[in-house]
Design an enzyme around this catalytic site. Structure first.
Site, PDB file in Angstrom:
ATOM      1  N   ASP A  52      44.650  71.609  -7.647  1.00 51.18           N
ATOM      2  CA  ASP A  52      44.734  72.821  -6.829  1.00 51.18           C
ATOM      3  C   ASP A  52      46.158  73.066  -6.319  1.00 51.18           C
ATOM      4  O   ASP A  52      46.611  74.209  -6.246  1.00 51.18           O
ATOM      5  CB  ASP A  52      43.786  72.712  -5.629  1.00 51.18           C
ATOM      6  CG  ASP A  52      42.341  72.809  -6.052  1.00 51.18           C
ATOM      7  OD1 ASP A  52      42.042  73.587  -6.975  1.00 51.18           O
ATOM      8  OD2 ASP A  52      41.505  72.087  -5.480  1.00 51.18           O
ATOM      9  N   GLY A  53      46.851  71.978  -5.968  1.00 51.00           N
ATOM     10  CA  GLY A  53      48.232  72.100  -5.467  1.00 51.00           C
ATOM     11  C   GLY A  53      49.115  72.743  -6.529  1.00 51.00           C
ATOM     12  O   GLY A  53      49.945  73.602  -6.221  1.00 51.00           O
ATOM     13  N   ARG A  57      51.159  76.283  -6.261  1.00 54.20           N
ATOM     14  CA  ARG A  57      52.614  76.377  -6.499  1.00 54.20           C
ATOM     15  C   ARG A  57      52.918  77.365  -7.626  1.00 54.20           C
ATOM     16  O   ARG A  57      53.881  78.129  -7.552  1.00 54.20           O
ATOM     17  CB  ARG A  57      53.193  74.993  -6.819  1.00 54.20           C
ATOM     18  CG  ARG A  57      53.405  74.149  -5.558  1.00 54.20           C
ATOM     19  CD  ARG A  57      54.159  72.865  -5.861  1.00 54.20           C
ATOM     20  NE  ARG A  57      53.373  71.950  -6.666  1.00 54.20           N
ATOM     21  CZ  ARG A  57      52.436  71.130  -6.175  1.00 54.20           C
ATOM     22  NH1 ARG A  57      52.196  71.099  -4.885  1.00 54.20           N
ATOM     23  NH2 ARG A  57      51.751  70.328  -6.973  1.00 54.20           N
ATOM     24  N   TYR A 167      41.140  74.023   3.671  1.00 56.48           N
ATOM     25  CA  TYR A 167      41.303  73.589   5.074  1.00 56.48           C
ATOM     26  C   TYR A 167      40.186  74.181   5.945  1.00 56.48           C
ATOM     27  O   TYR A 167      39.588  73.507   6.786  1.00 56.48           O
ATOM     28  CB  TYR A 167      42.678  74.069   5.534  1.00 56.48           C
ATOM     29  CG  TYR A 167      43.256  73.408   6.768  1.00 56.48           C
ATOM     30  CD1 TYR A 167      42.579  72.406   7.466  1.00 56.48           C
ATOM     31  CD2 TYR A 167      44.525  73.795   7.225  1.00 56.48           C
ATOM     32  CE1 TYR A 167      43.141  71.816   8.589  1.00 56.48           C
ATOM     33  CE2 TYR A 167      45.087  73.203   8.344  1.00 56.48           C
ATOM     34  CZ  TYR A 167      44.395  72.224   9.022  1.00 56.48           C
ATOM     35  OH  TYR A 167      44.957  71.643  10.130  1.00 56.48           O
ATOM     36  N   ALA A 189      39.999  72.998  16.519  1.00 55.87           N
ATOM     37  CA  ALA A 189      39.727  72.286  17.768  1.00 55.87           C
ATOM     38  C   ALA A 189      39.797  73.215  18.994  1.00 55.87           C
ATOM     39  O   ALA A 189      40.623  73.016  19.897  1.00 55.87           O
ATOM     40  CB  ALA A 189      40.691  71.108  17.926  1.00 55.87           C
TER      41      ALA A 189
HETATM   42  P1  NAD Z   1      47.199  69.266  -1.532  1.00 53.14           P
HETATM   43  O1  NAD Z   1      47.730  70.077  -2.649  1.00 53.14           O
HETATM   44  O2  NAD Z   1      47.218  67.808  -1.586  1.00 53.14           O
HETATM   45  O3  NAD Z   1      45.697  69.745  -1.214  1.00 53.14           O
HETATM   46  C1  NAD Z   1      44.922  69.110  -0.256  1.00 53.14           C
HETATM   47  C2  NAD Z   1      43.473  69.155  -0.700  1.00 53.14           C
HETATM   48  O4  NAD Z   1      42.995  70.502  -0.608  1.00 53.14           O
HETATM   49  C3  NAD Z   1      43.266  68.716  -2.141  1.00 53.14           C
HETATM   50  O5  NAD Z   1      42.126  67.883  -2.182  1.00 53.14           O
HETATM   51  C4  NAD Z   1      43.011  70.027  -2.867  1.00 53.14           C
HETATM   52  O6  NAD Z   1      42.206  69.849  -4.034  1.00 53.14           O
HETATM   53  C5  NAD Z   1      42.291  70.814  -1.809  1.00 53.14           C
HETATM   54  N1  NAD Z   1      42.309  72.255  -2.018  1.00 53.14           N
HETATM   55  C6  NAD Z   1      43.372  73.079  -2.125  1.00 53.14           C
HETATM   56  N2  NAD Z   1      42.967  74.336  -2.310  1.00 53.14           N
HETATM   57  C7  NAD Z   1      41.606  74.317  -2.318  1.00 53.14           C
HETATM   58  C8  NAD Z   1      40.601  75.309  -2.436  1.00 53.14           C
HETATM   59  N3  NAD Z   1      40.912  76.605  -2.551  1.00 53.14           N
HETATM   60  N4  NAD Z   1      39.307  74.921  -2.381  1.00 53.14           N
HETATM   61  C9  NAD Z   1      38.964  73.625  -2.220  1.00 53.14           C
HETATM   62  N5  NAD Z   1      39.880  72.643  -2.074  1.00 53.14           N
HETATM   63  C10 NAD Z   1      41.183  72.991  -2.128  1.00 53.14           C
HETATM   64  O7  NAD Z   1      47.914  69.653  -0.143  1.00 53.14           O
HETATM   65  P2  NAD Z   1      49.043  70.685   0.303  1.00 53.14           P
HETATM   66  O8  NAD Z   1      49.926  71.041  -0.846  1.00 53.14           O
HETATM   67  O9  NAD Z   1      49.668  70.177   1.531  1.00 53.14           O
HETATM   68  O10 NAD Z   1      48.228  71.990   0.799  1.00 53.14           O
HETATM   69  C11 NAD Z   1      47.499  72.749  -0.008  1.00 53.14           C
HETATM   70  C12 NAD Z   1      46.213  73.058   0.686  1.00 53.14           C
HETATM   71  O11 NAD Z   1      45.693  71.892   1.311  1.00 53.14           O
HETATM   72  C13 NAD Z   1      46.315  74.041   1.837  1.00 53.14           C
HETATM   73  O12 NAD Z   1      46.289  75.373   1.388  1.00 53.14           O
HETATM   74  C14 NAD Z   1      45.111  73.684   2.696  1.00 53.14           C
HETATM   75  O13 NAD Z   1      44.000  74.503   2.427  1.00 53.14           O
HETATM   76  C15 NAD Z   1      44.750  72.274   2.264  1.00 53.14           C
HETATM   77  N6  NAD Z   1      44.775  71.421   3.460  1.00 53.14           N
HETATM   78  C16 NAD Z   1      43.584  70.881   3.832  1.00 53.14           C
HETATM   79  C17 NAD Z   1      43.510  70.121   4.977  1.00 53.14           C
HETATM   80  C18 NAD Z   1      42.197  69.554   5.355  1.00 53.14           C
HETATM   81  O14 NAD Z   1      41.224  69.770   4.614  1.00 53.14           O
HETATM   82  N7  NAD Z   1      42.094  68.874   6.473  1.00 53.14           N
HETATM   83  C19 NAD Z   1      44.652  69.902   5.759  1.00 53.14           C
HETATM   84  C20 NAD Z   1      45.850  70.480   5.349  1.00 53.14           C
HETATM   85  C21 NAD Z   1      45.903  71.258   4.182  1.00 53.14           C
END
Ligand code: NAD
Length: 268
Positions: A52-53, A57, A167, A189
């Site tokens: 997904d990342g 990008r 997220y 939160a």
């Molecule tokens: P990353 O690329 O490592 O992604 C973090 C996780 O989010 C991965 O497991 C990825 O598969 C998942 N993810 C990304 N887009 C998704 C979607 N549309 N549906 C389901 N899962 C998805 O991390 P990064 O590059 O820092 O950020 C990319 C995304 O990570 C952000 O857009 C945000 O949504 C997500 N994120 C999640 C959390 C959380 O779940 N607590 C915290 C911060 C960021």
């Protein structure tokens, strides 16, 4: 002479992705396509190899192109990435026989206004507004100019439907099917006590709405904006207006049931 059928292959740098891209390029070339590793604006398709990342990008680096995307998953979760590396032959066969539908995916736009000027960001998953220094943040939340609440808590996620499984989902927001025309406003939160009252659940607003977050004075220099995982910091931040973008991206879907089986296999 007919025009070449160009396909962009956009891969991350891990070994599995490189191996998959090579195999993909060989098979596409054998079928008469011209494969480009340097982004070509005349391509008919973008294939993103990674997780997904990598997909996020690829969208940002190429400035939200209108050329449709398909994802081959070599990452962990792969919510944007429908095709598995072992199914490349089947994917090429279905692509050549037009056995797919094209889904339109919405983005969220943010107009970020400081005391001096406004800046513009677009997100595919979400745009998050949060305290930069682990402090409670206070902001007034408006929907179409109507004051909803004085929010207190860690921050607020403004999520697109396709970002609803990212997220947003981790903090208790709802899952929204990617083609629906909505935005989701999800608290991080939230504090609801005798002193402060904030909504504990997310609010799903119509796609035509504007959501505005107005920062209380003491947070104007201590707030972070995080767009699809990338942080931005502005001085003298005043207000952020969120709308569904006029820009869209397009994704080919080969199996309409995939979204639901993905939800089950990845989250349950
Ligand atoms: P990353 O690329 O490592 O992604 C973090 C996780 O989010 C991965 O497991 C990825 O598969 C998942 N993810 C990304 N887009 C998704 C979607 N549309 N549906 C389901 N899962 C998805 O991390 P990064 O590059 O820092 O950020 C990319 C995304 O990570 C952000 O857009 C945000 O949504 C997500 N994120 C999640 C959390 C959380 O779940 N607590 C915290 C911060 C960021």
């Amino acid at each position: 002479m007919t025009n070449p059928r160009i396909i962009n292959v956009i891969s991350n740098k891990n070994l599995e992705s490189k191996r998959t891209s090579k195999e993909l390029a060989e098979k596409l070339t054998a079928k008469g396509f011209t494969v480009k590793y340097q982004y070509d604006v005349n391509a008919e398709l973008n294939i993103c190899v990674g997780g997904d990342g990598s997909f996020l990008r690829a969208i940002h680096r190429n400035k939200f192109p209108t050329i449709p995307f398909v994802g081959i998953n070599t990452g962990h979760l792969g919510f944007f990435q429908e095709i598995l590396p072992e199914n490349i032959d089947d994917f090429i066969h279905k692509y050549m026989n037009k056995q797919y539908i094209t889904e339109e995916i919405s983005l969220v736009d943010a107009e970020v206004c400081t005391k001096e000027k406004c800046y513009y960001l677009s997100g595919l998953n979400e745009i998050v507004v949060k305290g930069a220094r682990s402090k409670v943040i206070h902001m007034d939340v408006y929907i179409d100019g109507n004051h909803l609440e004085n929010f207190c808590g860690d921050g607020m996620i403004i999520s697109t439907p396709s970002g609803s499984t990212a997220y947003n989902f981790s903090v208790g927001g709802s899952i929204i099917y990617p083609t629906l025309n909505t935005m989701q406003v999800t608290p991080l939160a939230p504090i609801s006590s005798a002193a402060y009252r904030s909504l504990l659940n997310s609010v799903v607003v119509p796609g035509e709405s504007t959501v505005a977050l107005k920062l209380r004075h003491r947070h104007t220099n201590s707030t972070l904006i995080v767009r699809d995982g990338v942080e931005f910091k502005y001085n003298n931040l005043d207000r952020i207006n969120f709308t569904i973008s006029d820009k869209k991206i397009y994704k080919l879907i080969f199996d309409k049931n995939m979204y639901w089986s993905n939800l089950k296999s990845k989250f349950l």
